[in-house]
Design a protein around this motif. Structure first.
Motif, PDB file in Angstrom:
ATOM      1  N   VAL A  62      -3.422   2.027   1.926  1.00 53.30           N
ATOM      2  CA  VAL A  62      -3.842   2.655   3.181  1.00 53.30           C
ATOM      3  C   VAL A  62      -3.908   1.552   4.230  1.00 53.30           C
ATOM      4  N   SER A  67      -7.581   4.158  10.981  1.00 52.89           N
ATOM      5  CA  SER A  67      -6.287   4.839  11.104  1.00 52.89           C
ATOM      6  C   SER A  67      -5.505   4.716   9.812  1.00 52.89           C
ATOM      7  N   ARG A  68      -4.671   5.699   9.536  1.00 55.34           N
ATOM      8  CA  ARG A  68      -3.958   5.756   8.260  1.00 55.34           C
ATOM      9  C   ARG A  68      -2.468   6.003   8.509  1.00 55.34           C
ATOM     10  N   ASP A 101      -0.742   6.131   4.096  1.00 59.16           N
ATOM     11  CA  ASP A 101      -1.807   6.997   3.590  1.00 59.16           C
ATOM     12  C   ASP A 101      -1.678   7.196   2.083  1.00 59.16           C
TER      13      ASP A 101
END
Length: 235
Positions: A8, A15-16, A19
Motif C-alpha cells: 500500500v 492515500s492508496r 492498494d
C-alpha cells in the motif's frame, strides 16, 4: 529475485495509489507491467526505488527487504532505474552523465567501462556533447547506459519508448533483450508501446486501480488474442 506482497503506497498520508499490490519476478526475466494512465505503474516503480513511502506490505529483493530504504541504498542493492522522461543532466556531457551512474556504487571503479560505449555506439561518438543537445532517442539511450554502468541485477524502465522514433525504440528493445539473455539481467518494463512489449517481455502483468488484475505468460498470444489489451489498456 523480486517479491512484492500487499503493498500500500501513495503520495499523501492515507492515500492508496497502490492498494495491496503483489507481484514477483524471477532472475533473468523480462516482465512488462501494463495498464491505463493513473493506475499506479509509475508509483510502483517509485515505491521500489524509495521515492514513495510504502505504508504497508513487503518488498524483498533476493530474500532481503528493501522496504523503507533510501534510493541510493536501493541502488546499492542492485536496482537500476530509468525514470519516465529520462531525467539526464542536460548541462553535463555524455561522459559526465555516465559518471553519475557510478556515484552510488562505491564498490565499483570510478571510471566508465569501455563496454558502456559499445552498447549504443552513438554515445561513443558524442562523449563530449552535452546531454541536453541530443535527440530524445539518444537521451534515452544515455539514461539506460547510465543505469547499466552501476551493474544492476534488476533494471526498472518507465515508458522508455515515449517520444522516441520507432527505429531507436526497436534498437533499445533488441539491446536490452540481448543483455538480459547473455548476462541474466532482470527487467521490469512499464510501457504503452505494445510492439516493444511484444518484442521484449516474457510475461505481462495488467494493472488496474493499484493492483494486478490479470497475467499472461503467452505474450505472443496477445497478437492473435488481444482481448486483455482491449480490456485493460483501451480508453
Amino acid at each position: 529475485m523480486l517479491k512484492v506482497d500487499g503493498v500500500v503506497a501513495g503520495y499523501q498520508t492515507g492515500s492508496r495509489v497502490l492498494d495491496g499490490f503483489s507481484m514477483h519476478i524471477k532472475p533473468g526475466e523480462i516482465v512488462a507491467l501494463l495498464g491505463r494512465n493513473g493506475m499506479g505503474k509509475t508509483t510502483f516503480l517509485k515505491a521500489l526505488m524509495g521515492h514513495v513511502q510504502v505504508a504497508q506490505g513487503s518488498v524483498n529483493l533476493d530474500g532481503e527487504s528493501i522496504k523503507g530504504l533510501r534510493p541510493y541504498e536501493v541502488a546499492r542493492r542492485g536496482v537500476g532505474y530509468v525514470p519516465q522522461g529520462r531525467e539526464i543532466f542536460p548541462d553535463f556531457t555524455v561522459e559526465e552523465n555516465l559518471m553519475m551512474g557510478l556515484l552510488g556504487r562505491p564498490d565499483l571503479p570510478k571510471q566508465i567501462p569501455d563496454w558502456a560505449f559499445e552498447i549504443f555506439p552513438i554515445l561513443d561518438e558524442r562523449r563530449k556533447q552535452r546531454g541536453g543537445s541530443m535527440s530524445g532517442g539518444q537521451q534515452q539511450q544515455l539514461a539506460i547506459v547510465r543505469a547499466l554502468v552501476g551493474k544492476p541485477k534488476l533494471l526498472l524502465l518507465d515508458e522508455p519508448s515515449e517520444g522516441i522514433q520507432p527505429n531507436i525504440v526497436q534498437e533499445i528493445g533488441h539491446v536490452l533483450s540481448r543483455i538480459s539473455r547473455e548476462q541474466g539481467l532482470t527487467v521490469l518494463l512499464v510501457e504503452q508501446n505494445m510492439e516493444l512489449v511484444l518484442g521484449m517481455a516474457q510475461r505481462c502483468l495488467f494493472m488496474e486501480n493499484g493492483v494486478i488484475v490479470h497475467e499472461t505468460q503467452d505474450v505472443q498470444g496477445l497478437r492473435t488474442n488481444p482481448e486483455p489489451i482491449h480490456r485493460y489498456l483501451s480508453v
